[in-house]
Design a protein around this motif. Structure first.
Motif, PDB file in Angstrom:
ATOM      1  N   UNK A 145       0.820  -1.204   0.000  1.00 14.84           N
ATOM      2  CA  UNK A 145       0.000   0.000   0.000  1.00 14.84           C
ATOM      3  C   UNK A 145       0.861   1.264   0.000  1.00 14.84           C
ATOM      4  N   UNK A 146       0.445   2.250  -0.757  1.00 16.10           N
ATOM      5  CA  UNK A 146       1.175   3.504  -0.847  1.00 16.10           C
ATOM      6  C   UNK A 146       1.922   3.617  -2.152  1.00 16.10           C
ATOM      7  N   UNK A 147       2.340   4.830  -2.481  1.00 17.62           N
ATOM      8  CA  UNK A 147       3.023   5.070  -3.750  1.00 17.62           C
ATOM      9  C   UNK A 147       4.453   4.569  -3.720  1.00 17.62           C
ATOM     10  N   UNK A 148       4.820   3.726  -4.663  1.00 11.45           N
ATOM     11  CA  UNK A 148       6.194   3.263  -4.855  1.00 11.45           C
ATOM     12  C   UNK A 148       6.777   2.564  -3.633  1.00 11.45           C
ATOM     13  N   UNK A 149       5.956   1.800  -2.921  1.00 12.47           N
ATOM     14  CA  UNK A 149       6.428   0.995  -1.793  1.00 12.47           C
ATOM     15  C   UNK A 149       6.543  -0.463  -2.244  1.00 12.47           C
ATOM     16  N   UNK A 150       7.769  -0.987  -2.243  1.00 11.22           N
ATOM     17  CA  UNK A 150       8.020  -2.345  -2.713  1.00 11.22           C
ATOM     18  C   UNK A 150       8.814  -3.122  -1.672  1.00 11.22           C
ATOM     19  N   UNK A 151       8.423  -4.395  -1.447  1.00 12.72           N
ATOM     20  CA  UNK A 151       9.193  -5.295  -0.604  1.00 12.72           C
ATOM     21  C   UNK A 151       9.831  -6.346  -1.508  1.00 12.72           C
ATOM     22  N   UNK A 152      11.154  -6.417  -1.448  1.00  7.32           N
ATOM     23  CA  UNK A 152      11.907  -7.355  -2.273  1.00  7.32           C
ATOM     24  C   UNK A 152      12.333  -8.541  -1.416  1.00  7.32           C
ATOM     25  N   UNK A 153      11.960  -9.741  -1.848  1.00  4.03           N
ATOM     26  CA  UNK A 153      12.339 -10.963  -1.144  1.00  4.03           C
ATOM     27  C   UNK A 153      13.360 -11.721  -1.978  1.00  4.03           C
ATOM     28  N   UNK A 154      14.346 -12.312  -1.317  1.00  4.92           N
ATOM     29  CA  UNK A 154      15.348 -13.064  -2.037  1.00  4.92           C
ATOM     30  C   UNK A 154      15.822 -14.290  -1.290  1.00  4.92           C
ATOM     31  N   UNK A 155      16.284 -15.288  -2.056  1.00  2.00           N
ATOM     32  CA  UNK A 155      16.886 -16.493  -1.485  1.00  2.00           C
ATOM     33  C   UNK A 155      18.401 -16.347  -1.588  1.00  2.00           C
ATOM     34  N   UNK A 156      19.079 -16.606  -0.492  1.00  2.00           N
ATOM     35  CA  UNK A 156      20.531 -16.450  -0.446  1.00  2.00           C
ATOM     36  C   UNK A 156      21.198 -17.671  -1.077  1.00  2.00           C
ATOM     37  N   UNK A 157      22.012 -17.418  -2.094  1.00  2.00           N
ATOM     38  CA  UNK A 157      22.659 -18.513  -2.815  1.00  2.00           C
ATOM     39  C   UNK A 157      24.158 -18.593  -2.554  1.00  2.00           C
ATOM     40  N   UNK A 158      24.709 -17.593  -1.905  1.00  5.78           N
ATOM     41  CA  UNK A 158      26.136 -17.592  -1.592  1.00  5.78           C
ATOM     42  C   UNK A 158      26.430 -16.573  -0.507  1.00  5.78           C
ATOM     43  N   UNK A 159      27.338 -16.913   0.398  1.00  5.66           N
ATOM     44  CA  UNK A 159      27.667 -16.025   1.519  1.00  5.66           C
ATOM     45  C   UNK A 159      29.184 -15.853   1.610  1.00  5.66           C
ATOM     46  N   UNK A 160      29.635 -14.609   1.615  1.00 10.69           N
ATOM     47  CA  UNK A 160      31.039 -14.272   1.837  1.00 10.69           C
ATOM     48  C   UNK A 160      31.180 -13.741   3.262  1.00 10.69           C
ATOM     49  N   UNK A 161      32.185 -14.219   3.999  1.00  9.80           N
ATOM     50  CA  UNK A 161      32.489 -13.694   5.332  1.00  9.80           C
ATOM     51  C   UNK A 161      33.975 -13.358   5.386  1.00  9.80           C
ATOM     52  N   UNK A 162      34.306 -12.177   5.843  1.00 10.61           N
ATOM     53  CA  UNK A 162      35.708 -11.771   5.943  1.00 10.61           C
ATOM     54  C   UNK A 162      36.392 -12.571   7.047  1.00 10.61           C
ATOM     55  N   UNK A 163      37.586 -13.055   6.781  1.00 10.36           N
ATOM     56  CA  UNK A 163      38.254 -13.976   7.708  1.00 10.36           C
ATOM     57  C   UNK A 163      38.443 -13.391   9.104  1.00 10.36           C
ATOM     58  N   UNK A 164      38.767 -12.095   9.185  1.00  3.11           N
ATOM     59  CA  UNK A 164      39.027 -11.521  10.509  1.00  3.11           C
ATOM     60  C   UNK A 164      37.762 -11.381  11.350  1.00  3.11           C
ATOM     61  N   UNK A 165      36.585 -11.589  10.744  1.00  2.00           N
ATOM     62  CA  UNK A 165      35.329 -11.502  11.479  1.00  2.00           C
ATOM     63  C   UNK A 165      34.933 -12.842  12.099  1.00  2.00           C
ATOM     64  N   UNK A 166      35.683 -13.889  11.787  1.00  2.00           N
ATOM     65  CA  UNK A 166      35.412 -15.213  12.353  1.00  2.00           C
ATOM     66  C   UNK A 166      36.341 -15.453  13.535  1.00  2.00           C
ATOM     67  N   UNK A 167      35.764 -15.669  14.702  1.00  2.00           N
ATOM     68  CA  UNK A 167      36.515 -15.931  15.929  1.00  2.00           C
ATOM     69  C   UNK A 167      36.013 -17.228  16.548  1.00  2.00           C
ATOM     70  N   UNK A 168      36.887 -18.222  16.612  1.00  2.00           N
ATOM     71  CA  UNK A 168      36.534 -19.524  17.193  1.00  2.00           C
ATOM     72  C   UNK A 168      35.276 -20.103  16.551  1.00  2.00           C
ATOM     73  N   UNK A 169      35.181 -19.950  15.241  1.00  2.00           N
ATOM     74  CA  UNK A 169      34.066 -20.523  14.514  1.00  2.00           C
ATOM     75  C   UNK A 169      32.777 -19.730  14.574  1.00  2.00           C
ATOM     76  N   UNK A 170      32.818 -18.530  15.128  1.00  2.00           N
ATOM     77  CA  UNK A 170      31.629 -17.684  15.260  1.00  2.00           C
ATOM     78  C   UNK A 170      31.852 -16.382  14.483  1.00  2.00           C
ATOM     79  N   UNK A 171      30.829 -15.956  13.757  1.00  2.00           N
ATOM     80  CA  UNK A 171      30.874 -14.653  13.095  1.00  2.00           C
ATOM     81  C   UNK A 171      30.664 -13.597  14.175  1.00  2.00           C
TER      82      UNK A 171
END
Length: 201
Positions: A145-171
């Protein structure tokens, strides 16, 4: 205080966004049919399912050089794909540059001094060196409802995580301090966390 949105709030600024805080920011990267890259932040954003992993973001408003929407939605309609990049505190100034309503032929990666990299599972740019990036195939675009209001849904097909953000197997979000949107022009940085066990754990 109580107000009905259709009657107005009588305050100097609309309080609605300030009621829904903090909000994660999807820094959505796409490209158009000419290959021009686009990068824009959306704070009406969240994950919607674990299996398969799915996300959503909402776009509101119109750009004069697009047909009833913004560059991001127009590009996704044409390509069927997009990438959500996580915003870290160190990139707040670049993210703010990408909020500018540039012409659709402008590459926001270049304007913000950022580097685009290729995705692995989709034909779309992603933000090089982002803490994380999620490659997505669009599953539906819902006009609400409303002018130019859109909800975009997507399925995740690939995930990149920067190595320094992983600590003991946890993001670990404290390694990059995510930027979150509050109300008005206000933001917050997540720089501390705590663990709360459920009663039935």
């Amino acid at each position: 205080m109580f107000y009905r949105p259709e009657d107005g709030h009588g305050l100097p600024h609309n309080p609605f966004n300030a009621l829904i805080t903090p909000r994660p920011i999807a820094w959505v990267s796409t490209k158009d049919e000419k290959g021009v890259a686009n990068l824009a932040p959306y704070s009406f954003f969240n994950g919607t399912a674990y299996v398969p992993p799915q996300v959503m973001f909402a776009s509101t408003g119109i750009k004069a050089d697009q047909d009833g929407t913004k560059d991001t939605v127009a590009n996704i309609r044409a390509s069927g794909v997009f990438c959500i990049n996580v915003v870290e505190a160190a990139m707040m100034d670049a993210m703010n540059v990408s909020t500018t309503g540039f012409d659709k032929d402008v590459d926001e990666f270049e304007r913000a001094g950022l580097t685009a990299a290729e995705c692995e599972t989709i034909d779309c740019p992603r933000l090089e060196n982002a803490p994380a990036s999620m490659e997505c195939i669009v599953t539906q675009i819902v006009q609400i409802e409303g002018e130019a209001n859109f909800v975009v849904h997507g399925r995740v097909t690939g995930i990149h995580m920067r190595e320094d953000c992983l600590k003991d197997g946890i993001f670990d979000v404290t390694t990059f301090r995510p930027l979150a949107r509050l109300g008005y022009r206000d933001y917050s940085i997540v720089d501390n966390t705590f663990t709360l066990a459920r009663p039935d754990d």
